[in-house]
Design a protein around this motif. Sequence first.
Motif, mmCIF file in Angstrom:
data_model
loop_
_atom_site.group_PDB
_atom_site.id
_atom_site.type_symbol
_atom_site.label_atom_id
_atom_site.label_comp_id
_atom_site.label_asym_id
_atom_site.label_seq_id
_atom_site.Cartn_x
_atom_site.Cartn_y
_atom_site.Cartn_z
ATOM 1 N N ALA A 83 0.919 -1.167 0.040
ATOM 2 C CA ALA A 83 0.046 0.099 -0.087
ATOM 3 C C ALA A 83 0.858 1.310 0.171
ATOM 4 C CB ALA A 83 -1.000 -0.093 1.342
ATOM 5 N N GLY A 109 3.441 -3.199 6.556
ATOM 6 C CA GLY A 109 3.825 -2.033 7.591
ATOM 7 C C GLY A 109 2.333 -1.963 8.268
ATOM 8 N N GLY A 113 1.155 3.462 3.152
ATOM 9 C CA GLY A 113 1.753 4.334 2.579
ATOM 10 C C GLY A 113 3.175 4.441 2.142
ATOM 11 N N THR A 232 3.222 -4.233 -5.858
ATOM 12 C CA THR A 232 3.728 -2.729 -5.838
ATOM 13 C C THR A 232 4.687 -2.877 -4.577
ATOM 14 O OG1 THR A 232 1.810 -2.078 -4.732
ATOM 15 C CG2 THR A 232 1.922 -1.948 -7.229
ATOM 16 N N PHE A 239 10.955 -5.938 2.792
ATOM 17 C CA PHE A 239 10.351 -6.947 2.025
ATOM 18 C C PHE A 239 10.711 -6.351 0.366
ATOM 19 C CE2 PHE A 239 8.556 -9.901 4.973
ATOM 20 C CZ PHE A 239 8.405 -8.845 5.907
#
Length: 322
Positions: A83, A109, A113, A232, A239
């Motif tokens: 994300a 996370g 963001g 993405t 990672f």
Amino acid sequence: MSPPAATYDIPVATNGNGLNVNKDLSVKTAGRGQAKTLAEMENQWESFTFAPIRESQVSRAMTRRYFADLDTYAESDIVIIGAGSCGLSTAYMLGKARPDLKIAIIEAGVAPGGGAWLGGQLFSAMVMRKPADTFLNDVGVPYDDEGDFVVVKHAALFTATLLAKVLAFPNVKLFNATAVEDLITRPAPTQQDPKAVRIAGVVTNWTLVAMHHDDQSCMDPNTINAPLVISTTGHDGPFGAFSVKRLVSMQQLPALGGMRGLDMRSAEDAIVKRTREIVPGLIVGGMELSEVDGANRMGPTFGAMALSGVKAAEVALAVIEE
Ligand code: 48N
């Protein structure tokens, strides 16, 4: 259902322009009109209390929803891994275009963001080169127009606005603090490669578990089936470039191209143009791509992340509608 209008009938010492304690210590209260000393206001707070609750009600309110979501999204139409700015841009475009699709976002996370909370180094303004301003207009992020590029006054304004829009879609679910630690595959042999596979979902675990497999006994993962995965995962972090590295280790890619040095002008065009389906069922976008193709990095400019997300969404819809 939109939330009821906020009517604060509590002793808030303001005259509409913030706390206004005039010289004789009397303050105006919001909505009541009568002057009140600070002592009177404090006294009124003494009688203030929230509605009653039991701890188990909070636990059930959280867990009931979370496990219902896990059940719902166990079979998703699309899974987005990561994300960050590209993953959220992808989710925004898909959530808007296809409210009928179940879209799960898996973010390692706690805070989604990725690298888009600051513009670069520790500087807060975010630069996007045109025509990425069209994406900002679509999402509703204000900016300063500097001619060939635009500047959002704080990167967090972009990321928070985009995140809020994505989370508001009823068909999009964010599973944060959750890592994709493997890919689900199905045999898809071709003439060139009898061992070829297509991607059919993701393998997930709590991020803290995924980061500590080496120092604890095995803790098996969970799974999400999906005919299409959009990765993405960026190029750095614990990672970074996860899916393309996994494609190499499962012999679906010969090797990584390795990200090249910084060249803003060539990097951004390349990332957007090369956003594509790398193997059947897996689309890669954003900076993860730079690890596949050996694209240059662009540094502190984010237009390619947004428009790579736009393209990834278009590729996904084309693949689904094939
Ligand atoms: O922000 P990132 O790292 O990645 P992108 O591609 O969305 O945006 C890249 C951008 O921030 C830049 O790097 C800028 C443009 N700088 C370029 C340069 O030259 O330096 O977001 C990736 C997200 C992160 O939030 C990770 O936590 C998450 O993906 N992630 C994962 N989540 C779940 N499972 C995984 N295996 C995983 N790997 C990464």
